[in-house]
Design an enzyme around this catalytic site. Structure first.
Site, short mmCIF file in Angstrom:
data_model
loop_
_atom_site.label_atom_id
_atom_site.label_comp_id
_atom_site.label_asym_id
_atom_site.label_seq_id
_atom_site.Cartn_x
_atom_site.Cartn_y
_atom_site.Cartn_z
N ASN A 21 0.80 -1.23 0.00
CA ASN A 21 0.00 0.00 0.00
C ASN A 21 0.84 1.28 0.00
O ASN A 21 0.45 2.27 -0.60
CB ASN A 21 -1.01 -0.01 1.15
CG ASN A 21 -0.36 0.02 2.50
OD1 ASN A 21 0.69 -0.58 2.71
ND2 ASN A 21 -0.97 0.72 3.44
N GLU A 65 3.45 -5.21 12.36
CA GLU A 65 2.53 -4.08 12.14
C GLU A 65 1.44 -4.58 11.22
O GLU A 65 1.68 -4.78 10.03
CB GLU A 65 3.29 -2.91 11.49
CG GLU A 65 4.52 -2.44 12.26
CD GLU A 65 4.17 -1.68 13.52
OE1 GLU A 65 3.00 -1.28 13.68
OE2 GLU A 65 5.06 -1.50 14.36
N CYS A 86 -3.21 1.73 6.19
CA CYS A 86 -3.58 1.02 7.42
C CYS A 86 -4.20 1.97 8.44
O CYS A 86 -4.93 1.53 9.32
CB CYS A 86 -2.36 0.33 8.00
SG CYS A 86 -0.99 1.47 8.23
P1 NAD Z 1 0.24 -9.31 3.11
O1 NAD Z 1 0.27 -9.79 4.50
O2 NAD Z 1 -0.48 -10.13 2.11
O3 NAD Z 1 1.71 -9.12 2.56
C1 NAD Z 1 2.66 -8.28 3.18
C2 NAD Z 1 4.04 -8.78 2.86
O4 NAD Z 1 4.23 -10.03 3.50
C3 NAD Z 1 4.30 -9.03 1.38
O5 NAD Z 1 5.64 -8.71 1.09
C4 NAD Z 1 4.06 -10.52 1.26
O6 NAD Z 1 4.75 -11.09 0.18
C5 NAD Z 1 4.61 -11.02 2.58
N1 NAD Z 1 4.05 -12.28 3.06
C6 NAD Z 1 2.80 -12.77 2.89
N2 NAD Z 1 2.68 -13.97 3.48
C7 NAD Z 1 3.89 -14.24 4.06
C8 NAD Z 1 4.41 -15.33 4.80
N3 NAD Z 1 3.65 -16.40 5.09
N4 NAD Z 1 5.68 -15.28 5.24
C9 NAD Z 1 6.45 -14.21 4.97
N5 NAD Z 1 6.02 -13.16 4.24
C10 NAD Z 1 4.75 -13.16 3.80
O7 NAD Z 1 -0.34 -7.83 3.18
P2 NAD Z 1 -0.66 -6.87 1.96
O8 NAD Z 1 -1.93 -7.34 1.34
O9 NAD Z 1 0.56 -6.69 1.14
O10 NAD Z 1 -0.89 -5.48 2.71
C11 NAD Z 1 -2.12 -5.08 3.23
C12 NAD Z 1 -2.18 -5.31 4.72
O11 NAD Z 1 -1.10 -4.62 5.35
C13 NAD Z 1 -3.43 -4.77 5.36
O12 NAD Z 1 -3.90 -5.71 6.29
C14 NAD Z 1 -2.96 -3.52 6.08
O13 NAD Z 1 -3.72 -3.13 7.19
C15 NAD Z 1 -1.60 -3.92 6.49
N6 NAD Z 1 -0.76 -2.76 6.78
C16 NAD Z 1 -0.45 -2.50 8.08
C17 NAD Z 1 0.32 -1.38 8.39
C18 NAD Z 1 0.69 -1.05 9.81
O14 NAD Z 1 1.56 -0.23 10.01
N7 NAD Z 1 0.09 -1.69 10.81
C19 NAD Z 1 0.77 -0.55 7.37
C20 NAD Z 1 0.43 -0.85 6.06
C21 NAD Z 1 -0.33 -1.97 5.76
#
Ligand code: NAD
Length: 480
Positions: free
Chosen positions: A149, A247, A281
């Site tokens: 995002n 996060e 987020c």
């Molecule tokens: P996602 O969890 O699908 O992916 C995030 C990252 O993790 C990607 O690089 C992905 O390839 C990797 N990933 C996925 N599964 C994994 C695993 N099993 N092991 C290791 N790595 C893995 O999330 P997304 O769809 O890319 O992002 C959206 C989400 O991120 C939303 O839930 C949003 O709220 C959250 N977000 C949180 C914050 C915060 O600061 N709390 C900030 C931005 C986004």
């Protein structure tokens, strides 16, 4: 078709398997580049490069480390337009957001931690007969995994403090938005960062990401992403006793009281609902308004939302661009259907938009406001992470607090009131890691950042990040 490469040991290299994934431009739905589909072999090479670079990097005088991180910051700033165009193409976010938020903030992340490392101090304690002091030493090789995002913004939010604290990094950006992280390697080389200090491996979460988490030499994982993936990472990393900063998702409430500064609140609430197509987020997705203000707010809010222009992300006039992928587009539309099945009334939006010409295959959704849903329904409990908000009235402070806290998440909350006592009371009782009063997304990078409940564990930002990326050691010296 351009093939992106991994960045390992200061070199751009193809994935060992020779396999690539398609990288799609959300504005058009077309494939525009290929991303390495990396696996454990690529992660192994990256960890080895990082391990080899660690002794020299961690021993570098602080001023030199500062200069290098500062040079990366300058390199990002110099390449602002190129990086902004890449971010816009890759993520579907508006060029305006990329130019004014994402890329400047990525540069600032490096600048901020370049300076912070010069001032990072540790405690000492004197008691009769002994002096104790604390060493905060770098961990070694650490992993950073980031979402789509805010691609470069959040990737650098992990990398910069990790490097500042003297670690070497294996980073994995989202496979959905890898482009600016790919360009970062070149900027690091131009800045003179020694080979292996930062390594970037592209690929899928359960494959490349999990290989980083599983690697025994990776001592800490800083992860930003979904609660589901965070739980999976915790499951793997916990028995290995790795440091974890998670996060995760959110379902943030906005509490709007009748005594607020109305115009400022209205303008900010439109932004906090729909900036980046609601894919921040920290966006507020549940808006609760004190009953005397509710009808006025509903009328004015819906009018402003309807006036927002959804269009080509590359056009500076566009207010909302495309959502990030076909899968995410489908997910958001499914939630809009669900909201109606659950009894919600769609006040505006509620559908996909088909834009003309080359944008016809893009992923556009009209900003959507839904009314009439109870707290307990799935629409109000689950993270949608798109241009969809619900609105509802409340009568008392206690009811507002119960509504705000009545979800499994606890990332941020926004409070609109000019009553100081109420602001303090509610801020203290809101279950959230971050509370904004009469503002939204106003970030001082020194403040701790993170969530409670299913929004994560650990804090990043400022000293918290430098503490996370260091191991604490107590040394006690007897006076005689
Ligand atoms: P996602 O969890 O699908 O992916 C995030 C990252 O993790 C990607 O690089 C992905 O390839 C990797 N990933 C996925 N599964 C994994 C695993 N099993 N092991 C290791 N790595 C893995 O999330 P997304 O769809 O890319 O992002 C959206 C989400 O991120 C939303 O839930 C949003 O709220 C959250 N977000 C949180 C914050 C915060 O600061 N709390 C900030 C931005 C986004």
């Amino acid at each position: 078709m351009e093939k992106l490469l991994n960045y390992i040991g200061g070199q751009y290299v193809p994935p060992v398997s020779g396999q690539y994934l398609e990288n799609i431009a959300p504005a058009t739905g077309e494939v525009f580049s290929l991303v390495p589909d990396s696996g454990p072999e690529d992660v192994e090479a990256a960890v080895q490069a990082a391990e080899a670079a660690f002794p020299a990097w961690s021993a570098l005088p602080l001023e030199k480390r500062h200069d290098l991180l500062r040079a990366i910051s300058d390199g990002i700033a110099t390449n602002l337009e190129r990086l902004a165009q890449a971010e816009c193409l890759d993520s579907g976010k508006t060029i305006t957001a990329a130019r004014t938020v994402d890329i400047p903030r990525a540069a600032l992340n490096f600048k901020f931690f370049a300076t912070a490392l010069l001032h990072f101090a540790s405690e000492s304690y004197h008691m009769p007969g002994a002096l104790s002091y604390t060493l905060r030493q770098p961990l070694g090789v650490v992993g950073g995994i980031s979402p789509w995002n805010l691609p470069l913004y959040l990737f650098t939010w992990k990398i910069a403090p990790a490097l500042a604290a003297g670690n070497c990094v294996v980073g994995k950006p989202s496979e959905v938005t890898p482009y600016t992280a790919y360009l970062l390697g070149e900027i690091c080389n131009d800045a003179g960062l020694p080979p292996g200090v930062l390594n970037i491996v592209h690929g899928l979460g359960p494959k490349a990401g999990e290989a980083i988490v599983r690697h025994p030499k990776v001592k800490a994982i800083s992860f930003t992403g979904s609660t589901r993936a965070g739980a999976e990472i915790a499951r793997i990393a916990a028995p290995m006793f790795k440091k974890l900063s998670l996060e995760l998702g959110g379902k943030n409430p906005n509490l709007i009281f009748a005594d607020c500064d109305y115009e400022h609140m209205l303008e900010t609430t439109v932004a906090s609902s729909f900036n980046n197509q609601g894919q921040i987020c920290l966006c507020g997705s549940r808006i609760y308004v004190e009953r005397p203000l509710y009808e006025r707010f509903r009328r004015d809010f819906v009018a402003r939302v309807q006036a927002m222009r959804v269009g080509d992300p590359a056009d500076p006039q566009t207010r909302l661009g495309a959502v990030v992928s076909k899968a995410h587009f489908d997910k958001i539309l499914t939630y809009i259907e669900l909201a109606q099945r659950e009894g919600g009334r769609v006040l505006c939006g509620g559908h996909a938009l088909q834009l003309p010409g080359r944008l016809a295959g893009g992923y556009y959704i009209a900003p959507t406001v839904v009314e009439g849903l109870p707290l307990e329904c799935r629409t109000n409990q689950e993270e949608i992470f798109g241009p969809v908000v619900t609105i509802a009235p409340f009568d008392t402070d206690e009811e507002a607090l119960a509504l705000a806290n009545g979800v499994p998440y606890g990332l941020s909350a926004t409070l609109w009131t000019n009553n100081l006592r109420r602001a303090h009371h509610l801020s203290a009782h809101l279950q959230a890691g971050i509370v904004w009063v009469n503002c939204w997304l106003l970030r001082d990078l020194r403040t701790p950042f993170g969530g409670v409940k299913q929004s994560g564990v650990g804090r990043e930002g400022g000293w918290e990040a430098l503490r996370f990326f260091t191991e604490t050691k107590s040394v006690t010296i007897a006076e005689r």
